[in-house]
Design an enzyme around this catalytic site. Structure first.
Site, PDB file in Angstrom:
ATOM      1  N   GLY A   1       0.764  -1.430  -0.436  1.00 51.51           N
ATOM      2  CA  GLY A   1      -0.348  -0.035  -0.192  1.00 51.51           C
ATOM      3  C   GLY A   1       1.186   1.195  -0.056  1.00 51.51           C
TER       4      GLY A   1
ATOM      5  N   GLY B   1       1.113   4.645   2.388  1.00 53.01           N
ATOM      6  CA  GLY B   1       0.610   4.950   3.495  1.00 53.01           C
ATOM      7  C   GLY B   1       1.316   6.659   3.248  1.00 53.01           C
TER       8      GLY B   1
ATOM      9  CG  PHE C   1       5.345   9.913   6.341  1.00 52.89           C
ATOM     10  CD1 PHE C   1       5.501  11.245   6.759  1.00 52.89           C
ATOM     11  CD2 PHE C   1       4.230   9.394   7.347  1.00 52.89           C
ATOM     12  CE1 PHE C   1       5.011  11.865   7.241  1.00 52.89           C
ATOM     13  CE2 PHE C   1       3.594  10.715   8.343  1.00 52.89           C
ATOM     14  CZ  PHE C   1       4.295  11.644   8.689  1.00 52.89           C
TER      15      PHE C   1
ATOM     16  CB  VAL D   1       3.585   0.239   2.647  1.00 53.06           C
ATOM     17  CG1 VAL D   1       4.362  -0.979   3.794  1.00 53.06           C
ATOM     18  CG2 VAL D   1       3.745   1.514   3.662  1.00 53.06           C
TER      19      VAL D   1
ATOM     20  CG  ASP E   1      -2.930  10.411   8.939  1.00 53.88           C
ATOM     21  OD1 ASP E   1      -3.866  10.753   8.404  1.00 53.88           O
ATOM     22  OD2 ASP E   1      -1.955  10.058   7.199  1.00 53.88           O
TER      23      ASP E   1
END
Ligand SMILES: *[C@@H]1O[C@H](CO)[C@@H](O)[C@H](O)[C@H]1NC(C)=O
Ligand SMILES: *[C@@H]1O[C@H](CO)[C@@H](O)[C@H](O)[C@H]1NC(C)=O
Ligand SMILES: *[C@@H]1O[C@H](CO)[C@@H](O)[C@H](O)[C@H]1NC(C)=O
Ligand SMILES: *[C@@H]1O[C@H](CO)[C@@H](O)[C@H](O)[C@H]1NC(C)=O
Ligand SMILES: *[C@@H]1O[C@H](CO)[C@@H](O)[C@H](O)[C@H]1NC(C)=O
Ligand SMILES: *[C@@H]1O[C@H](CO)[C@@H](O)[C@H](O)[C@H]1NC(C)=O
Ligand SMILES: *[C@@H]1O[C@H](CO)[C@@H](O)[C@H](O)[C@H]1NC(C)=O
Ligand SMILES: *[C@@H]1O[C@H](CO)[C@@H](O)[C@H](O)[C@H]1NC(C)=O
Ligand SMILES: *[C@@H]1O[C@H](CO)[C@@H](O)[C@H](O)[C@H]1NC(C)=O
Length: 824
Positions: A514, A516, A518, A521, A632
């Site tokens: 995925g 994220g 920052f 991943v 977040d």
């Protein structure tokens, strides 16, 4: 009520058996011996002999009689344990002295009184206070002796902490030596009566923590101590006595504050449901609470990295030490004071410096205070004594300013003396000051609960470091040529780039899990089959390598069963990666928003997930030494393990990217639509309460199965929050609950969850509970306050508010949970 036989003990050692009725009282002809207890009238407390923990020694003490976990709140003979208490008796002498005598009549322990009594009785009150008084005189003021005036390690409601200024007697807590040994440990928790009184936690003679002076509403270092529905608190300072105490509004709650052996002041609340004590907050836990961490004239800010700075107008005394993160040498003035021509610079939101040598006057106003300070060349700062009603009274400091820190929620101002020329120079750099203010605001909601406050947060578990495990995993530990130091490697597991590239098949798309906040991943599999999640950070972080490593080291230490575990990192050139434990069950959004998969999560599981997230978040907020604001929190950031236990991910990353908070950082992830709080969207302010807002949204999503953002309803334009609020007001909130959940649910739990969710999303951050209160609310069935209307209950609100902040186009697709707001 307990009935027990009583023995009449005569000095001639003649024993006469007296049949006695149940009682909370003994008179001079009755006594307590091994096996007997006396119980307070309401049945809450019990006095008798017991053995703490694993100890075999016997002690006379008071404990809670109704609960299964033996918890002593007071011990009489803490320094003189009994090897064997058979034949030992507690009796009341004719003068009104309580004496503990062994079989041969030797004194083991005694109370002390100043004036002999006429007709004394000893009574165990329902507050847990053992009182010696004249029979029939129920006025506590007239009592001859009280156990409350001789505290052990436990501070109970209605107990005074302070000093009797007439007799000079101090009421203070001392820790036990160990859980098995109630004799005096080296931690004391004491109100010091010098200068202007403050509460200190001492380890032997060294100060560990300081509460700050009372400012009319609370101690200056305890911004969370606020009026609340659970307890009231007060500080009394007059010619007769100085003390702090709190009072429970509902007497049937069991609360206690304990001075623990490690110097943390912890408070506990009994939860019937779980039949256990909840650690409801640990005060003085974060680094900025360490007394004088930043040295003289320094100031601490918990979310700055490093935490210490000099007060404006001061510079490090020994720069070399500061560079090595040893701040104890403190700071000195850039420009020395010129006694005649000095002025003052205002500092807002501070915990006031140590007041040991301060001078005060309760009736002066701020102007008089200033001129008094100016008249004395050694006066370095002044402030109001009392912040209520616009402020009154005068408090002056002389010499260095010790142990200040920044708190956003403090309304308190202090005026610090500066050479006029320094002030001019300072004004020229006004921009700088402005950014300081902003930094202060952003940073410091990290708030410490002050010591006494104690009563603010709950934690369910014991945190165990799993260093060992970490080490095992660092089998993949790299030998990146730059970082060979063994010691560092132990603290910060480093993986090498080649290993990671191999594990993720060169960061191939098939391995992508995925995207994220920052970076991307990937799923990684080491040669030996171990799985991990590898987050490859986007390269825009401006943070220096050392700072980055420092933050990662900090985050590695954050370990809790409801947090995704960070295993280490990988740094190579520009490339930075974080390595996490791998969780196979994906994230919460994957389940709750999917019609088919949501069937897999029945109500008990959802409730378990809600509680787990609350605990994880509480740990971040309250119990870790960092005070991490997640910033977040959302369904896709909650991962599930094999057993559907929730684990929060991506925490602490904002810190890693943080660097200098005062600079606009266009690459910073700042939140996700649908979850961000109004104050963040509108003003860029984030605080612990912004996380609470996101948590509230998440709760409502878990209960309803709908996304907040993208929610639509034929009758109105409201989002999920608005919809829930509307139903709640009409008393129809049960309609929020979806089919399957409804069938498996305990209705009271669901309704309560919705109610708590609405409390969390209230528009005004101050109205929102903190996570400790949330955990407590989830854990019991007390009445809840009425929520006020939520922030952002229409989609329009959000878009308008965020427009001013973000240059990014708001995400339009429903359920675009990765849409990120960029900070200004
Ligand atoms: C103490 O209490 C017992 C039981 O209530 C009573 O019989 C006895 O007379 C009392 N003794 C004194 C000295 O009051
Ligand atoms: C404890 O009691 C045992 C036997 O009753 C005795 O031998 C021992 O010396 C006692 N220890 C102390 C410290 O009084
Ligand atoms: C009672 O205490 C005294 C003094 O501590 C001690 O010498 C004596 O042995 C004890 N007697 C009994 C029976 O424990
Ligand atoms: C009792 O109190 C007096 C003063 O209040 C003190 O001098 C004395 O040592 C105390 N006695 C005991 C046994 O604690
Ligand atoms: C205080 O006691 C604890 C254990 O109870 C010990 O670890 C610590 O070193 C002691 N501190 C000092 C200053 O002696
Ligand atoms: C006090 O708490 C108890 C148990 O938590 C509850 O049953 C009772 O209703 C509460 N009393 C008030 C006045 O709120
Ligand atoms: C102190 O300040 C005044 C006014 O600014 C100035 O006249 C005087 O020279 C200064 N004295 C010293 C010692 O700097
Ligand atoms: C405190 O201030 C008031 C008002 O300025 C003044 O009258 C009084 O003398 C001061 N008290 C002391 C002890 O300085
Ligand atoms: C200034 O204040 C200090 C501390 O209170 C005091 O010792 C000193 O005498 C004062 N000096 C003058 C000139 O008032």
């Amino acid at each position: 009520m307990k009935y027990f036989p009583m023995l009449l003990f005569c000095s001639s050692l003649l024993l006469i058996i007296v049949s006695s009725t149940a009682t909370d009282t003994i008179n001079t002809t009755q006594f307590v011996r091994e096996g007997d207890t006396i119980v307070s009238a309401g049945g809450t407390y019990e006095l008798g002999f017991f053995s703490p923990g694993k100890s075999k020694n016997r002690y006379l003490g008071i404990w809670y009689s109704k609960i299964s976990v033996q918890t002593a709140v007071w011990v009489a003979n803490r320094e003189t344990p009994l090897n064997d208490s058979s034949g030992v008796i507690l009796r009341l002498t004719n003068q009104g002295i309580l004496v503990l005598l062994n079989r041969s009549g030797s004194l083991i322990w005694s109370s002390n009184i100043s004036t002999p009594a006429r007709n004394p009785v000893a009574q165990l009150l329902d507050s847990g206070n053992l009182v010696v008084k004249e029979e029939g005189d129920d006025n506590l003021e007239n009592s001859l002796w009280q156990s409350f005036e001789h505290p052990g390690d436990t501070f109970m409601p209605d107990m005074k902490q302070g000093r009797n200024r007439i007799t000079g007697m101090d009421w203070y807590m001392t820790s036990w030596k160990s859980p098995d040994d109630p004799s005096r440990g080296n931690i004391t928790y004491i109100l010091v009566p010098y200068g202007y009184p403050e509460i200190l936690v001492m380890e032997d003679s060294r100060v560990k923590y300081r509460s700050g002076p009372w400012n009319g509403m609370r101690f200056s270092g305890t911004p969370h101590l606020r009026p609340n529905p659970v307890y009231t608190f007060g500080f009394v300072f007059n010619d007769k006595e100085i003390f702090y105490r709190y009072h429970l509004l509902n007497r049937s709650k069991l609360w206690r504050v304990v001075a623990s052996q490690n110097g943390d002041i912890t408070n506990f609340v009994w939860v019937d449901k779980t039949q256990s004590w909840l650690l409801y907050g640990t005060a003085n836990t974060d680094n900025c609470e360490r007394y004088s961490l930043c040295g003289a004239n320094g100031i601490c800010s918990i979310s700055n990295s490093p935490v210490c700075d000099c007060l404006n107008g001061f510079v490090p005394k020994i720069q070399k030490d500061w560079d090595a993160m040893d701040w104890s040498s403190g700071c000195v003035r850039k420009i020395p004071l010129n006694c005649s021509g000095d002025e003052f610079r205002k500092l807002s939101g501070a915990k006031l410096p140590e007041t040991k040598t301060s001078w005060f006057n309760k009736s002066m106003n701020l102007e008089e205070c200033k001129s008094t300070c100016l008249k004395n060349c050694s006066c370095t700062a002044y402030s109001n004594l009392d912040i209520r009603d616009g402020g009154s009274g005068c408090l002056l400091w002389f010499g260095d300013l010790i142990d200040s820190r920044i708190f956003i929620e403090n309304e308190q101002d202090i005026y610090i003396r500066m050479a006029a020329s320094e002030l001019d120079a300072g004004d020229a750099a006004k921009d700088n000051a402005k950014s300081n203010v902003k930094r202060r605001i952003m940073v410091s909601t990290a708030l410490s609960t002050g010591v006494l406050v104690l009563i603010i947060a709950v934690v369910f578990y014991v945190w165990k470091r799993k260093q060992q495990k970490n080490r095992n995993i660092s089998g993949g530990l790299g030998r990146s040529s730059n970082y060979k130091h063994k010691k560092e490697a132990l603290e910060l597991p480093l993986f090498d780039f080649d290993t990671m590239a191999f594990a993720t098949r060169n960061f191939s798309d098939e391995n992508k899990l995925g995207e994220g906040g920052f970076g991307l991943v990937y799923k990684g599999t080491l040669k030996d089959g171990r799985e991990m999640a590898v987050k490859r950070l986007s390269k825009n972080s401006r943070q220096g390598l050392d700072e980055f490593k420092n933050e990662v080291k900090n985050i590695v230490k954050l370990q809790h069963r409801n947090l995704v575990k960070l295993l280490g990192c990988c740094i190579e050139g520009e490339e930075k990666m974080l390595i996490y434990e791998f969780l196979p069950n994906k994230s919460l959004d994957f389940f709750i928003f999917d019609e088919a998969k949501s069937l897999l999560l029945d109500w008990p599981q959802r409730y378990h997930i809600i509680n787990g997230i609350a605990c994880g978040l509480l740990y971040l907020h309250q119990d870790s030494r960092l005070r991490v604001i997640h910033r977040d929190l959302k369904a896709s950031n909650v991962l599930l393990d094999y057993e559907m236990n929730p684990k929060i991910s991506d925490f602490g990353l904002a810190r890693c990217f943080g660097g200098n908070e005062t600079e606009a950082n266009t690459n910073k992830v700042a939140g996700t639509y649908g979850y961000i709080s109004p104050e963040y969207a509108k003003y860029g302010l984030y605080s612990l309460k912004s996380d609470v807002f996101s948590f509230g949204v998440l709760m409502l999503e878990i209960v309803s199965g709908y996304r907040n953002r993208g929610f639509c309803h034929p009758d109105h334009q409201l989002n999920l929050l608005g919809h829930a609020w509307r139903l709640f007001k009409e008393g129809r909130h049960v309609e929020l609950v979806g089919g399957l959940i409804f069938e498996t649910c305990k209705l009271s739990e669901v309704l309560r969850s919705i109610h708590i969710g609405l409390l969390c999303v209230q528009e005004n951050a101050k109205d929102r509970p903190n996570m400790s209160q949330v955990v407590l609310m989830l854990g019991n069935e007390d009445e809840l306050p009425q929520p006020k209307h939520p922030g952002f209950f229409t989609e329009r609100d959000l878009i308008e508010a965020s427009h001013s902040l973000s240059q990014n186009k708001p995400c339009s697709a429903n359920g675009c949970s990765f849409s990120l707001l960029e900070a200004r």
